[in-house]
Design an enzyme around this catalytic site. Structure first.
Site, PDB file in Angstrom:
ATOM      1  N   CYS A 115      -3.258   9.061  -0.699  1.00 27.00           N
ATOM      2  CA  CYS A 115      -2.698   9.708  -1.885  1.00 27.00           C
ATOM      3  C   CYS A 115      -3.594  10.779  -2.511  1.00 27.00           C
ATOM      4  CB  CYS A 115      -2.331   8.683  -2.941  1.00 27.00           C
ATOM      5  SG  CYS A 115      -2.032   7.044  -2.326  1.00 27.00           S
TER       6      CYS A 115
ATOM      7  N   ARG B 103      -9.991   0.269   5.510  1.00 29.31           N
ATOM      8  CA  ARG B 103     -10.185  -0.661   4.397  1.00 29.31           C
ATOM      9  C   ARG B 103     -10.969  -1.853   4.923  1.00 29.31           C
ATOM     10  NH1 ARG B 103      -4.007  -0.835   1.994  1.00 29.31           N
ATOM     11  NH2 ARG B 103      -3.820   1.408   1.707  1.00 29.31           N
TER      12      ARG B 103
ATOM     13  N   GLN C 241      -1.126   4.791   8.199  1.00 28.66           N
ATOM     14  CA  GLN C 241       0.059   4.582   7.378  1.00 28.66           C
ATOM     15  C   GLN C 241       1.059   5.693   7.660  1.00 28.66           C
ATOM     16  OE1 GLN C 241      -1.937   4.472   3.460  1.00 28.66           O
ATOM     17  NE2 GLN C 241      -0.807   2.576   3.160  1.00 28.66           N
TER      18      GLN C 241
ATOM     19  N   ASP D 225       2.875   7.458   5.855  1.00 29.21           N
ATOM     20  CA  ASP D 225       2.903   7.688   4.427  1.00 29.21           C
ATOM     21  C   ASP D 225       3.749   8.897   4.067  1.00 29.21           C
ATOM     22  OD1 ASP D 225       2.068   7.002   1.930  1.00 29.21           O
ATOM     23  OD2 ASP D 225      -0.069   7.238   2.359  1.00 29.21           O
TER      24      ASP D 225
ATOM     25  N   HIS E 276       4.471  11.222   0.197  1.00 31.38           N
ATOM     26  CA  HIS E 276       4.486  11.308  -1.261  1.00 31.38           C
ATOM     27  C   HIS E 276       5.592  12.261  -1.658  1.00 31.38           C
ATOM     28  CE1 HIS E 276       0.307   9.848  -0.536  1.00 31.38           C
ATOM     29  NE2 HIS E 276       0.813   8.939  -1.329  1.00 31.38           N
TER      30      HIS E 276
ATOM     31  N   LYS F  38       7.977  -1.108  -8.055  1.00 28.02           N
ATOM     32  CA  LYS F  38       8.145  -0.820  -6.632  1.00 28.02           C
ATOM     33  C   LYS F  38       9.238  -1.658  -5.992  1.00 28.02           C
ATOM     34  CE  LYS F  38       4.786  -4.084  -4.883  1.00 28.02           C
ATOM     35  NZ  LYS F  38       3.861  -4.469  -3.865  1.00 28.02           N
TER      36      LYS F  38
ATOM     37  N   HIS G 102       5.281   6.982  -3.840  1.00 27.09           N
ATOM     38  CA  HIS G 102       4.610   6.732  -2.559  1.00 27.09           C
ATOM     39  C   HIS G 102       5.621   5.947  -1.741  1.00 27.09           C
ATOM     40  CE1 HIS G 102       0.532   6.926  -4.570  1.00 27.09           C
ATOM     41  NE2 HIS G 102       1.272   6.533  -5.571  1.00 27.09           N
TER      42      HIS G 102
HETATM   43 ZN    ZN Z   1       0.221   7.080  -1.747  1.00 25.35          ZN
END
Ligand code: ZN
Length: 543
Positions: free
Chosen positions: A236, A265, A283, A285, A287, A366, A412
């Site tokens: 992000c 991580r 990910q 991902d 946005h 979420k 996200h």
């Molecule tokens: Zn994010």
């Protein structure tokens, strides 16, 4: 616990082995039959300390309790008494259908500085049928174990030089590339743009995003030119920098920026598990930045996107909505708008969902999608997460119709979640027998005898030239052995057998994985059916 129960025991030097579990079960059955009533006893802290004065561990637990904040309770059956919050069943006879599954070591309070106790895991069900179904599912899950299949099918490996950092092998890369290509293609259709942000960024960025203060123990750090840097645990903040790189007008919104981003991580070594629990993963991902008015439509189209994607893998899903927790950032008005938006999007589709009241992140509500695999297990994959925090922290803006600078709404979202984990899920979901569009080899060619090898090679070359992944199996093994090995062990969807008759007629004798002989077809007909199967991702098949 989610999958049953456990009990921790300190037996000193005495070790409980798997073979002991049936003996313990036998004793449990006796206790169950004896129909002992289970009584709850509420205690003051002092009474509890006295009652369990010979038990170090319970002394430890009780000493941490505050009797003004929680009721201290114990449960008693016959001459056995144990500290427990409860609730419990009324009688031991209520528990009949149980099974002890395994025994392992567990540190007291999960801390490796403490003594290791022995932990026995088990399950208990209301009916014998439920218990048997569960045990069958466990058996099936064992056969599908992605670590075992990943090794057998040569999909991925994990080296002692990189615990938690998976390697993708050539066959696993085929699967991965197919998934990624699919991902890019579908996202492009949905109006996404793509970005790639750096793996490492300076400490200042992680301070700005808040990760440095809230997430640092999970981040890997290093130094460049005597400055501290961190390897990204999330995509992000980099995405925010991309947004800030240019001015945005309301006409540009919604902006949907996708990134297959590799994040790291830290996970404790004891918690690593194949592709399911790793220290680095990609990910899928994205946005999304939009105006408040666009929010419901955006959420709706993500839900559609998730549903369509999971449908391709024949996976159903359940949905959970997590709402505003007690402490939160952002305007209450925005939270209400967002939660109403999420609900509206799901109601509009007639979707059933569970609400986890107060369970959202501090920065936004979420939606979680729990995907069901072929043997009924659920996996957390897709999420849609609203964020009122990062847009404020990074002061991102767009110029609205009235000329004013406003803060966009940020979402996200992931569809697969982690590519690595989704690979693991797919391996277990399909038990390694991937649909043709994903299979490392899509068809194998087996000449009946050595004299058919040249013709088989010619067929293989023709198929390969069309971009179909083909294995020519011209080893000097028996035909039946090769057919079995390719279909059952390598799990290749089709095997084409080529002999005198097939060469003369320009045909192939087709066997399909799990379906046996399909018959003999002209080679060109087989090829076009196979191409159709790949293109439709299995909606049409060779038959
Ligand atoms: Zn994010």
């Amino acid at each position: 616990i989610e999958d049953g129960f456990y009990y921790d025991i300190d037996l000193g030097e005495e070790v409980i082995k798997e073979e002991d579990l049936p003996k313990i079960e036998k004793e449990m059955k006796k206790i169950s039959k004896s129909n002992k009533l289970i009584k709850r006893i509420e205690l003051s802290k002092q009474e509890a300390l006295d009652m369990f004065k010979n038990d170090l561990y319970k002394q430890d637990l009780i000493s941490r309790m505050d009797e003004n904040e929680q009721v201290i309770s114990a449960y008693k059956q016959d001459d056995f008494i144990d500290l427990c919050r409860g609730p419990h069943m009324n009688s031991t006879k209520d528990m009949k259908y149980f099974k002890l599954l395994k025994v392992s070591g567990a540190y007291w309070k999960g801390d490796s500085n403490n003594k290791m106790l022995q932990r026995i895991y088990g399950v208990c069900f209301e009916t014998e049928e439920d218990l048997n179904n569960y045990l069958e599912m466990l058996e099936e899950a064992k056969k599908r174990d992605h670590k075992k299949l990943g090794r057998e099918l040569e999909l991925f490996m994990i080296s002692e030089y990189g615990p938690g950092f998976p390697f993708f092998l050539p066959k696993g890369m085929i699967l991965r590339n197919e998934l990624e290509n699919f991902w890019y293609k579908e996202h492009a259709k949905e109006g996404y743009q793509f970005i790639k942000t750096p793996i490492m960024l300076s400490k200042e960025l992680w301070e700005l995003s808040g990760h440095w203060f809230n997430y640092k123990e999970n981040m890997y750090t290093s130094n460049i030119d005597e400055k501290e840097f961190a390897i990204k645990p999330m995509n992000c903040p980099g995405g925010m920098l991309v947004y800030k790189n240019s001015m945005h007008s309301y006409r540009d919104l919604p902006i949907r920026a996708g990134e297959l981003g590799l994040v790291h991580r830290h996970e404790k070594s004891g918690e690593l598990n194949g592709l399911f629990r790793v220290r680095c993963f990609t990910q899928d991902d994205a946005h999304i930045f939009c105006t408040p008015e666009q929010l419901v439509d955006e959420i709706n189209s993500i839900i559609d996107f998730v549903a369509d994607t999971m449908d391709i893998f024949n996976m159903k899903f359940e949905v959970e909505l997590s709402t505003r927790p007690e402490s939160y950032v952002g305007d209450l008005k925005n939270w209400e708008l967002a939660e109403a938006g999420l609900k509206e999007a799901m109601d509009r589709r007639g979707m059933k969902y569970e609400i986890n009241e107060g369970d959202g992140a501090f920065y936004g509500p979420k939606i979680d999608f729990k995907v069901k695999d072929a043997i009924g297990r659920t996996w957390q994959c897709a999420t849609i997460q609203l964020d009122f925090n990062l847009p404020e922290r990074f002061e991102i803006k767009y110029q609205d119709k009235d000329g004013q600078l406003k803060t966009p709404v940020m979402l996200h979202r992931v569809i697969f979640g982690s590519m690595e984990r989704f690979h693991g899920i797919l391996i277990e979901h399909y038990a390694g027998a991937f649909p043709t569009w994903l299979a490392p080899y899509q068809t194998a060619i087996v000449p009946i005898a050595d004299r058919h090898a040249d013709a088989a090679a010619e067929i293989a070359n023709k198929i390969k030239a069309l971009g179909i992944r083909v294995l020519l199996d011209d080893r000097s093994e028996s035909m039946n052995y090769k057919i079995r090995e390719n279909l059952q062990h390598k799990k290749i969807p089709y095997v084409l057998v080529v002999g005198d008759k097939e060469i003369q007629d320009k045909t192939v004798a087709i066997r399909a994985r799990g379906r046996g002989q399909i018959g003999t077809k002209p080679l060109d007909e087989f090829i076009s059916m196979l191409e159709e199967e790949i293109k439709t991702k299995g909606k049409k098949i060779v038959e």
